[in-house]
Design an enzyme around this catalytic site. Structure first.
Site, short mmCIF file in Angstrom:
data_model
loop_
_atom_site.label_atom_id
_atom_site.label_comp_id
_atom_site.label_asym_id
_atom_site.label_seq_id
_atom_site.Cartn_x
_atom_site.Cartn_y
_atom_site.Cartn_z
N CYS A 176 0.94 -1.32 0.07
CA CYS A 176 0.00 -0.07 0.13
C CYS A 176 0.96 1.30 0.15
O CYS A 176 1.71 1.55 0.78
CB CYS A 176 -0.88 -0.03 1.19
SG CYS A 176 -1.94 1.55 1.66
N HIS A 224 -8.21 8.35 2.27
CA HIS A 224 -7.38 9.63 2.63
C HIS A 224 -8.58 10.86 2.35
O HIS A 224 -9.59 10.65 1.67
CB HIS A 224 -6.49 9.73 1.69
CG HIS A 224 -6.82 9.54 0.27
ND1 HIS A 224 -6.95 8.01 -0.29
CD2 HIS A 224 -7.10 10.43 -0.92
CE1 HIS A 224 -7.16 7.94 -1.43
NE2 HIS A 224 -7.28 9.26 -2.09
P1 5GP Z 1 -7.46 9.53 -5.04
O1 5GP Z 1 -7.38 9.57 -6.45
O2 5GP Z 1 -7.43 8.17 -4.69
O3 5GP Z 1 -8.50 10.13 -4.48
O4 5GP Z 1 -6.29 10.60 -4.51
C1 5GP Z 1 -4.96 9.96 -4.55
C2 5GP Z 1 -4.03 11.11 -4.52
O5 5GP Z 1 -2.76 10.43 -4.35
C3 5GP Z 1 -3.75 11.76 -5.88
O6 5GP Z 1 -4.16 13.11 -5.86
C4 5GP Z 1 -2.30 11.48 -6.06
O7 5GP Z 1 -1.67 12.72 -6.74
C5 5GP Z 1 -1.65 11.43 -4.80
N1 5GP Z 1 -0.60 10.52 -4.91
C6 5GP Z 1 -0.40 9.42 -5.53
N2 5GP Z 1 1.04 9.08 -5.42
C7 5GP Z 1 1.66 9.69 -4.60
C8 5GP Z 1 2.92 9.87 -3.96
O8 5GP Z 1 3.74 9.02 -4.11
N3 5GP Z 1 2.88 10.72 -2.99
C9 5GP Z 1 2.23 11.74 -2.83
N4 5GP Z 1 2.67 12.89 -1.94
N5 5GP Z 1 0.98 11.91 -3.16
C10 5GP Z 1 0.73 10.64 -4.17
ZN ZN Z 2 -2.41 1.45 3.55
#
Ligand code: 5GP
Ligand code: ZN
Length: 111
Positions: free
Chosen positions: A4, A97
């Site tokens: 994860c 998140h």
């Molecule tokens: P979701 O699309 O699942 O709501 O949001 C996931 C978020 O995680 C995205 O906005 C993406 O830019 C961010 N994200 C993905 N990989 C990484 C990473 O390795 N580091 C950080 N700081 N953010 C990440």
């Molecule tokens: Zn996790």
């Protein structure tokens, strides 16, 4: 949880731009910011998404939203909080998140 991404960031195995941390919650900056302020607030305990979130975790996340907003300087100007869930919610990382977006006047459109 093994494999994860956010568990690895919490554990310090992958660098994350940390903003805030306490015993329950970890907050860091999004790698691909969609606003001048774009924080991610996550529970340290792995859970896939908001469907698995218990009341204690929800309270800790909510308190952390306030902390991050103050630390990032958007508590007075305002901000938006979003938690994407599942396929239609466009969730790409399966560790619960909350996105905190601010630092700019956001539009009323939310999708
Ligand atoms: P979701 O699309 O699942 O709501 O949001 C996931 C978020 O995680 C995205 O906005 C993406 O830019 C961010 N994200 C993905 N990989 C990484 C990473 O390795 N580091 C950080 N700081 N953010 C990440
Ligand atoms: Zn996790």
């Amino acid at each position: 949880m093994k494999d994860c991404l956010f568990c690895k960031i919490i554990a310090g195995e992958i660098p994350g731009n940390k903003v805030f941390e306490n015993d329950k919650v970890f907050a860091f900056r999004d790698i691909n910011p969609q606003a001048p302020v774009h924080g991610l607030i996550v529970p340290k305990k792995h859970m896939d998404n908001i469907l698995q979130c218990d009341a204690e975790t929800a309270a800790a996340l909510t308190e952390a939203v306030g902390e991050v907003a103050r630390l990032e300087g958007v508590d007075e100007s305002g901000f938006r909080v979003i938690s994407n869930c599942g396929r239609d919610g466009a969730q790409s990382v399966n560790h619960l998140h909350v996105h905190l977006l601010g630092g700019v006047q956001l539009t009323e459109k939310m999708n």
